[in-house]
Design a protein around this motif. Structure first.
Motif, PDB file in Angstrom:
ATOM      1  N   LEU A   1     -15.547  11.720  13.970  1.00 26.84           N
ATOM      2  CA  LEU A   1     -14.789  11.506  12.735  1.00 26.84           C
ATOM      3  C   LEU A   1     -13.387  11.072  13.131  1.00 26.84           C
ATOM      4  O   LEU A   1     -12.807  11.617  14.075  1.00 26.84           O
ATOM      5  CB  LEU A   1     -14.665  12.808  11.944  1.00 26.84           C
ATOM      6  N   LEU A   2     -12.859  10.092  12.405  1.00 25.90           N
ATOM      7  CA  LEU A   2     -11.468   9.697  12.656  1.00 25.90           C
ATOM      8  C   LEU A   2     -10.609  10.415  11.633  1.00 25.90           C
ATOM      9  O   LEU A   2     -10.812  10.255  10.425  1.00 25.90           O
ATOM     10  CB  LEU A   2     -11.325   8.180  12.534  1.00 25.90           C
TER      11      LEU A   2
ATOM     12  N   ASP B   1     -26.028  16.956  14.774  1.00 24.22           N
ATOM     13  CA  ASP B   1     -24.762  16.222  14.985  1.00 24.22           C
ATOM     14  C   ASP B   1     -23.708  16.627  13.959  1.00 24.22           C
ATOM     15  O   ASP B   1     -22.511  16.665  14.274  1.00 24.22           O
ATOM     16  CB  ASP B   1     -24.980  14.700  14.848  1.00 24.22           C
ATOM     17  N   GLY B   2     -24.169  16.902  12.750  1.00 22.43           N
ATOM     18  CA  GLY B   2     -23.225  17.219  11.663  1.00 22.43           C
ATOM     19  C   GLY B   2     -22.394  18.445  11.969  1.00 22.43           C
ATOM     20  O   GLY B   2     -21.226  18.526  11.568  1.00 22.43           O
ATOM     21  N   TYR B   3     -22.971  19.399  12.683  1.00 25.21           N
ATOM     22  CA  TYR B   3     -22.226  20.620  13.009  1.00 25.21           C
ATOM     23  C   TYR B   3     -21.059  20.280  13.933  1.00 25.21           C
ATOM     24  O   TYR B   3     -19.966  20.780  13.787  1.00 25.21           O
ATOM     25  CB  TYR B   3     -23.133  21.657  13.687  1.00 25.21           C
TER      26      TYR B   3
ATOM     27  N   LYS C   1     -17.197  20.640  13.043  1.00 25.56           N
ATOM     28  CA  LYS C   1     -16.369  21.489  13.904  1.00 25.56           C
ATOM     29  C   LYS C   1     -15.115  20.735  14.358  1.00 25.56           C
ATOM     30  O   LYS C   1     -14.017  21.300  14.407  1.00 25.56           O
ATOM     31  CB  LYS C   1     -17.193  21.910  15.126  1.00 25.56           C
ATOM     32  N   SER C   2     -15.313  19.436  14.635  1.00 25.08           N
ATOM     33  CA  SER C   2     -14.159  18.643  15.084  1.00 25.08           C
ATOM     34  C   SER C   2     -13.114  18.521  13.972  1.00 25.08           C
ATOM     35  O   SER C   2     -11.952  18.246  14.232  1.00 25.08           O
ATOM     36  CB  SER C   2     -14.617  17.248  15.541  1.00 25.08           C
ATOM     37  N   ALA C   3     -13.557  18.736  12.731  1.00 24.83           N
ATOM     38  CA  ALA C   3     -12.616  18.695  11.598  1.00 24.83           C
ATOM     39  C   ALA C   3     -12.058  20.086  11.318  1.00 24.83           C
ATOM     40  O   ALA C   3     -11.372  20.290  10.323  1.00 24.83           O
ATOM     41  CB  ALA C   3     -13.315  18.134  10.364  1.00 24.83           C
ATOM     42  N   GLY C   4     -12.403  21.041  12.152  1.00 27.52           N
ATOM     43  CA  GLY C   4     -11.859  22.390  12.014  1.00 27.52           C
ATOM     44  C   GLY C   4     -12.750  23.338  11.227  1.00 27.52           C
ATOM     45  O   GLY C   4     -12.373  24.478  10.963  1.00 27.52           O
ATOM     46  N   HIS C   5     -13.959  22.883  10.840  1.00 29.16           N
ATOM     47  CA  HIS C   5     -14.833  23.746  10.035  1.00 29.16           C
ATOM     48  C   HIS C   5     -15.535  24.805  10.886  1.00 29.16           C
ATOM     49  O   HIS C   5     -15.843  24.581  12.060  1.00 29.16           O
ATOM     50  CB  HIS C   5     -15.888  22.897   9.303  1.00 29.16           C
TER      51      HIS C   5
END
Ligand code: FAD
Length: 415
Positions: A122-123, A173-175, A179-183
């Motif tokens: 994700l950007l 992949d969605g996880y 996670k990279s977005a802080g979730h």
């Protein structure tokens, strides 16, 4: 796909990135290829099939529920039928029809579909999503030369599914993206999954399907839950509708290291006194038959040697010689055939994935991330999971519809 259709219908420039060679591979195998789309149970009952996290879905269901889904499908030419237990299927009996209709509708709405295109990253700029980066292999092998490495977008919907049946494309992949977005990701576990049993009983009974039995789950000597219906013995243990449903309660218990025992009631319609009267009558009428032959009137053939082993009654004993205490042992076994559960099968055999993106960090009215602007979630990637019966697909359709509506009405380019 429903999110993309909805967003495009509201005028947003919409792109689907699908990493497999074609979209909807899992949808095609749902309901044994017939696709149990949803269930006509009223909302209050429907929600109970999700357990505690069902509350999160209430608002999405209040906007797009069974009737809306059926009308949406009919508008695309997919007629539906309601079957036993309120389960809704396409009238054609073909899951493929649903997938084809969704793809057609998406294309008609002007949605661009890139297959072979894996979203890798994700950007995010500041606290806002600004696009998606594809994996290097995608833009080399993607279906069209127009596939790029980076797509900029004002909204991104993560609808990548769980991690069950990974050959269909849902590999978790969605996880990673979330996670990279802080979730926060609630730990994922296989759910609606076959169970493994101790010893060789299951192997001996392999292939045997039992209808109208009750299975009770006992944990550390206490009854937890039960289900009535159909179950199946496999080479490793138990499967079939009631076992898959009960597995939702069993997997977490096993993970805590607690002992789980299944008790199968083979004669749930007969309480103890009635069952005894029935046995007395049989033993009286067929007193000159031996125990093994007598059991043919009571049990499927494969269960007879197992019953003999468990009860310890000699197979050659005549009906009229069977004592009251032996009859009691038989009754006890028929009502309480016990199997120790030792484990559960892996994600490759789990119908759904429990756990996922923590719903506390997602707005239930819009499916928007509470952490990153422009980011949305839909479907099984979220920490919601339900029984079999069409509930899981309805959750995916409803959350997808809501997320698509939100992105579409923001009228921004979306992925
Ligand atoms: C055998 C089986 C039978 C089932 N039967 C039923 C049933 O009859 N009724 C019911 O209600 N439920 C059923 N389910 C559950 C149901 O299929 C799922 O809950 C539902 O498909 C979830 O939808 P989804 O869109 O969230 O995820 P999925 O259907 O898994 O779709 C996710 C998509 O995202 C793609 N993707 C993943 N990662 C990326 C990435 N990085 N980049 C690009 N694309 C990516 C995948 O390739 C996939 O196409 C069944 C499941 C299985 C395995």
């Amino acid at each position: 796909m429903i999110a993309a259709i909805q967003s495009a219908e509201l005028g947003a420039d919409t792109l689907i990135l699908e990493k497999m060679d074609r979209p909807g591979r899992k949808l095609r195998i749902t309901g044994k290829g017939r696709c149990n789309l949803t269930n006509v149970a009223p909302l209050s009952e429907f929600i109970t099939h999700f357990g505690p996290n069902g509350r999160f879905l209430r608002q999405a269901f209040s906007r797009f529920f069974t009737a809306e889904l059926i009308a949406f499908l009919e508008k695309m030419g997919v007629q539906t039928v309601v079957e036993r237990g309120g389960r809704v299927f396409p009238a054609s009996g073909e899951a493929q029809e649903v997938t084809d209709a969704l793809v057609r509708r998406a294309r008609d709405q002007g949605v661009t579909l890139h297959t072979g295109s894996k979203a890798e990253r994700l950007l995010i700029e500041g606290k806002r999503v600004v696009g998606v980066q594809l994996s290097p292999s995608s833009f080399r092998t993607g279906e069209s030369n127009s596939v790029r490495q980076i797509y900029r977008a004002a909204s991104v919907i993560i609808a990548t599914g769980g991690v069950s049946y990974p050959a269909t494309g849902s590999t978790g992949d969605g996880y990673r993206l979330a996670k990279s977005a802080g979730h926060t990701i609630v730990p994922v576990r296989p759910a609606l999954v076959p169970l493994e049993t101790a010893g060789d009983i299951a192997t001996r009974l392999q292939g045997l399907s039992l209808r109208n039995v009750t299975a009770r789950v006992w944990v550390s000597g206490k009854k937890q839950t039960e289900a009535m219906g159909e179950m199946l013995f496999t080479d490793f243990g138990l499967s079939g509708p009631i076992i898959l449903s009960l597995s939702r309660h069993v997997v977490d218990t096993l993970r805590l290291g607690r002992k789980v025992v299944f008790s199968i009631d083979l004669k749930p319609a007969l309480e103890d006194r009635k069952l005894d009267a029935r046995l007395l009558r049989d033993l009286d009428e067929k007193g000159k038959q031996n125990f093994r032959t007598l059991l043919k009137g009571l049990l499927p053939g494969k269960l007879i040697p197992v019953c003999i082993d468990y009860t310890g009654i000699s197979p050659d004993k005549m009906g009229h010689q069977i004592t009251a205490s032996e009859r009691k042992r038989l009754r006890t076994w028929l009502k309480d055939f016990r199997l120790d559960i030792t484990g559960y099968r892996p994600f490759t055999e789990a119908i759904i994935t429990a756990g996922g993106v923590d719903t506390q960090e997602v707005d239930p009215r819009t499916m928007a991330s509470r952490l990153v602007k422009g980011l949305y979630f839909a479907g099984e990637v979220l920490d919601v999971e339900a029984d079999t019966g069409g509930y899981n697909l309805q959750a995916a359709f409803s959350t997808g519809w809501v997320a698509g509506q939100q992105c579409g009405s923001a009228s921004s380019p979306g992925i």
